[in-house]
Design a protein around this motif. Structure first.
Motif, PDB file in Angstrom:
ATOM      1  N   ALA A  30       0.856  -1.189   0.000  1.00 55.46           N
ATOM      2  CA  ALA A  30       0.000   0.000   0.000  1.00 55.46           C
ATOM      3  C   ALA A  30       0.885   1.229   0.000  1.00 55.46           C
ATOM      4  N   HIS A  31       0.515   2.231  -0.780  1.00 54.89           N
ATOM      5  CA  HIS A  31       1.352   3.417  -0.908  1.00 54.89           C
ATOM      6  C   HIS A  31       0.984   4.430   0.164  1.00 54.89           C
ATOM      7  N   ASN A  32       1.855   4.603   1.116  1.00 58.15           N
ATOM      8  CA  ASN A  32       1.613   5.617   2.134  1.00 58.15           C
ATOM      9  C   ASN A  32       2.892   5.943   2.876  1.00 58.15           C
ATOM     10  N   ALA A 518      -6.388  12.345   0.923  1.00 61.03           N
ATOM     11  CA  ALA A 518      -5.745  11.025   0.976  1.00 61.03           C
ATOM     12  C   ALA A 518      -5.368  10.599   2.388  1.00 61.03           C
ATOM     13  N   ASP A 519      -6.082  11.106   3.391  1.00 58.48           N
ATOM     14  CA  ASP A 519      -5.794  10.706   4.768  1.00 58.48           C
ATOM     15  C   ASP A 519      -6.255   9.284   5.067  1.00 58.48           C
ATOM     16  N   ASN A 520      -7.017   8.700   4.144  1.00 62.06           N
ATOM     17  CA  ASN A 520      -7.497   7.323   4.371  1.00 62.06           C
ATOM     18  C   ASN A 520      -6.471   6.274   3.943  1.00 62.06           C
ATOM     19  N   GLY A 521      -5.301   6.755   3.530  1.00 66.11           N
ATOM     20  CA  GLY A 521      -4.236   5.820   3.154  1.00 66.11           C
ATOM     21  C   GLY A 521      -4.193   5.499   1.672  1.00 66.11           C
ATOM     22  N   GLU A 522      -5.222   5.920   0.916  1.00 59.58           N
ATOM     23  CA  GLU A 522      -5.251   5.661  -0.523  1.00 59.58           C
ATOM     24  C   GLU A 522      -4.620   6.839  -1.247  1.00 59.58           C
ATOM     25  N   ARG A 523      -3.468   6.610  -1.828  1.00 60.76           N
ATOM     26  CA  ARG A 523      -2.810   7.699  -2.552  1.00 60.76           C
ATOM     27  C   ARG A 523      -3.537   8.002  -3.848  1.00 60.76           C
ATOM     28  N   LEU A 524      -3.434   9.268  -4.270  1.00 63.82           N
ATOM     29  CA  LEU A 524      -4.094   9.682  -5.503  1.00 63.82           C
ATOM     30  C   LEU A 524      -3.488   8.965  -6.702  1.00 63.82           C
ATOM     31  N   GLN A 525      -4.352   8.715  -7.685  1.00 64.86           N
ATOM     32  CA  GLN A 525      -3.908   8.050  -8.903  1.00 64.86           C
ATOM     33  C   GLN A 525      -4.346   8.888 -10.092  1.00 64.86           C
ATOM     34  N   SER A 526      -3.444   9.049 -11.048  1.00 62.93           N
ATOM     35  CA  SER A 526      -3.755   9.869 -12.223  1.00 62.93           C
ATOM     36  C   SER A 526      -4.551   9.052 -13.236  1.00 62.93           C
ATOM     37  N   SER A 527      -5.001   9.713 -14.282  1.00 62.80           N
ATOM     38  CA  SER A 527      -5.793   9.052 -15.320  1.00 62.80           C
ATOM     39  C   SER A 527      -4.958   8.032 -16.092  1.00 62.80           C
ATOM     40  N   THR A 528      -3.636   8.155 -16.009  1.00 65.06           N
ATOM     41  CA  THR A 528      -2.755   7.193 -16.690  1.00 65.06           C
ATOM     42  C   THR A 528      -2.329   6.061 -15.758  1.00 65.06           C
ATOM     43  N   VAL A 531       0.722   6.732  -9.608  1.00 69.61           N
ATOM     44  CA  VAL A 531       0.356   6.992  -8.213  1.00 69.61           C
ATOM     45  C   VAL A 531       1.219   8.116  -7.656  1.00 69.61           C
ATOM     46  N   ALA A 532       0.618   8.997  -6.863  1.00 69.41           N
ATOM     47  CA  ALA A 532       1.356  10.106  -6.247  1.00 69.41           C
ATOM     48  C   ALA A 532       2.489   9.559  -5.384  1.00 69.41           C
ATOM     49  N   THR A 533       3.653  10.190  -5.452  1.00 70.59           N
ATOM     50  CA  THR A 533       4.799   9.723  -4.667  1.00 70.59           C
ATOM     51  C   THR A 533       4.642  10.053  -3.192  1.00 70.59           C
ATOM     52  N   ARG A 534       3.800  11.039  -2.873  1.00 68.09           N
ATOM     53  CA  ARG A 534       3.558  11.385  -1.471  1.00 68.09           C
ATOM     54  C   ARG A 534       2.258  12.180  -1.391  1.00 68.09           C
ATOM     55  N   ASP A 535       1.729  12.278  -0.187  1.00 74.66           N
ATOM     56  CA  ASP A 535       0.506  13.053   0.054  1.00 74.66           C
ATOM     57  C   ASP A 535       0.891  14.514   0.253  1.00 74.66           C
TER      58      ASP A 535
END
Length: 581
Positions: A30-32, A518-528, A531-535
């Protein structure tokens, strides 16, 4: 029934050690980011550290007839209601108009607060010289002068040293040359030593029926009395009996000592979304033991506690693929060496705010001086961050408004001129008031253009290698209509020295903003699919702030120092070398 523990959050993210992205890792972690232990220590607000102030003075007034003054300093914290609360006192130094006091005064430094300080210098009467300074009644001593500053002014100076002109109590006295007071700040950190660990396991037991275990590690420190205190956990690696976790960074404050007499308890659990995680195995190793495992490339077998005399030794093993001791620099280390926070603001000019001339409008400027929500957010956040910005020239934009040119713009200069920068927080407030007269409210609500503009400035900062970290405050009343474009912009910006603070004003549904946070632990994901490298986003609805005791500043800024540190540490960017005075 397997051994388990209950984790009410049930989250898959790492907690308690500075986790760094491993580009070579193919596991399904998981990315966080891990939460930096430093900011959560002592159960305080996000950035809380004890600071010791060392004080000296020059050219003090001489109040004694047959000798020189015998000076002492008393430090007060100025509260919001203007009252002074004593923080501490130095010792008395005899017959000295240029004293350097030995006794330090300790004060709690909060990044997210403006902390006004008042220093009073007294000449202590000789009849009190043998009494403890804490017992001295200040009304019985002779007043030599007063100095005022904000704690942020001291810690942001190179070498964390600030010299202030002493004044009389009525604010005068500079022309009389009644002396100066110099304050020097040092963090009371026991040690900056940290250990970076990359941990992996092999041959773990499978605890799931229809898939493989989803393992994570929890690391605890043994304490007196035989108990243990959890200090961090890794992220969860899904469906993997031979997992490798992203690096952990443990501070000396967390593990206490490398020695064998302070062992760590390392437990491996199978993650369950119910929060009842099943124990796969545990072991005890000191930091020194972990270093030995790394050096000798050996594994340590997990065990399962047993009601019998002997523990059951398992096939599963823990390996230490990386062990690196290094210095972990703090937020204040960066700031005092010349790194800066640069403040930017973007204001929502969409029609849903209501006609600014009507008292029920969110943009209504009250003739009585009472601040609307937009003004309140600008003032509170700006007044904190301004101390970390040397030139105090702030980019200020509006979005969703129709400019005098007759076109709807989603990123226009708030002051209406060719330059987007304004002078100070007062300049932002003035530009905002002027824009309400010159710009017509329109729509829709788009964040993308403003975020991209801020990201462009952050990119220039990287190119110039100038140690600047950008902070964009977006104040909005509505639901954004370019959600995916905003996500794409934020994912791109996550690689830049940029954090985004969003304040929601009014009564709209701000559910989408929580997704961006993104405080729920799910990092943002782009349309491509990137995944975001950090919050980098923190969102606060103003209505929640207004209904409670927490200020806009505390709610918004609590994650900012951690985001700042995650950016610079992950790139191994160190504070500038200190200049010697």
């Amino acid at each position: 029934m397997g051994l388990c523990f209950s984790d009410v959050r049930g989250g898959k993210q790492a907690i308690g050690g500075t986790s760094q992205q491993n580009p070579n890792s193919n596991n399904n972690a998981a990315h966080n980011d891990a939460v930096d232990f430093f900011f959560k220590s002592n159960g305080q607000q996000a950035l809380f550290t004890q600071v010791e102030l060392s004080l000296s003075a020059s050219n003090l007034l001489d109040r004694d007839i047959t000798s020189k003054s015998d000076p002492m300093v008393v430090l007060f914290a100025k509260k919001r209601d203007g009252k002074l609360e004593e923080v501490g006192r130095t010792e008395v130094i005899l017959n000295n108009l240029n004293p350097t006091w030995i006794q330090k005064i300790t004060i709690a430094y909060h990044f997210e607060m403006v902390q006004p300080l008042v220093f009073h210098v007294y000449d202590v009467d000789t009849s009190y010289h043998n009494k403890p300074v804490k017992s001295l009644k200040l009304k019985d001593q002779e007043f030599l002068g007063e100095a005022n500053c904000v704690l942020s002014e001291i810690v942001t100076r190179q070498n964390r040293t600030l010299t202030i002109q002493l004044q009389n109590r009525n604010g005068h006295g500079i022309l009389r040359k009644i002396g100066t007071l110099t304050a020097h700040a040092e963090e009371t950190i026991a040690s900056r030593t940290t250990v970076e660990l990359t941990l992996r396991c092999c041959h773990l037991a499978n605890k799931d029926l229809f898939s493989l275990s989803d393992p994570f590690l929890r690391i605890s420190r043994m304490v007196e009395g035989g108990g243990s205190v959890p200090i961090c956990k890794t992220e969860v690696v899904n469906n993997n009996l031979n997992p490798m976790w992203r690096p952990l960074c443990l501070s000396m404050q967390q593990f206490g000592s490398k020695a064998s007499e302070t062992p760590l308890v390392i437990e491996c659990f199978d993650f369950n979304s119910s929060g009842n995680h099943v124990l796969i195995g545990k072991l005890q190793k000191s930091v020194a033991d972990l270093e030995t495992l790394h050096r000798e490339k050996n594994g340590a077998n997990f065990v399962i506690p047993s009601s019998h005399v002997r523990e059951k030794v398992l096939k599963g093993q823990l390996f230490v693929d990386r062990f690196l001791e290094k210095e972990q620099y703090s937020f204040l280390d960066y700031i005092s060496s010349g790194f800066e926070l640069n403040f930017m603001v973007a204001v929502d000019f969409t029609a849903s705010n209501g006609n600014p001339r009507n008292p029920d409008s969110l943009h209504y400027i009250d003739p009585s001086g009472r601040l609307n929500s937009y003004q309140q957010a600008i003032m509170e956040v700006g007044h904190v961050i301004q101390f970390y910005d040397s030139d105090r020239r702030f980019p200020a934009w509006g979005f969703g408004g129709k400019t005098p040119a007759g076109t709807v713009s989603h990123c226009f200069n708030l002051n209406g001129s060719a330059s987007f920068e304004v002078e100070g927080v007062d300049g932002i407030m003035a530009a905002y008031a002027t824009a309400l007269h010159n710009v017509s409210l329109s729509g829709p609500t788009l964040f993308g253009p403003v975020i991209n503009t801020a990201a462009q400035i952050a990119g220039q900062s990287v190119s110039n290698n100038n140690g600047k970290y950008l902070v964009l405050l977006i104040i909005t009343d509505g639901v954004i209509t370019d959600m995916q474009e905003t996500k794409d912009s934020l994912v791109r910006a996550s690689d830049l020295p940029l954090s985004i603070l969003i304040v929601g004003v009014g009564g709209a549904d701000f559910t989408q903003m929580e997704i961006l946070d993104a405080d729920n632990g799910e990092r943002l994901q782009s349309s491509t699919g990137r995944v975001a490298t950090r919050d980098i986003v923190q969102f606060v609805p103003m209505r929640e702030v207004n209904s409670g005791q927490i200020s806009v500043v505390q709610a918004l800024l609590e994650e900012l120092p951690g985001q700042f540190l995650t950016y610079f540490r992950s790139r191994d960017i160190k504070p500038h070398a200190r200049h010697v005075c």
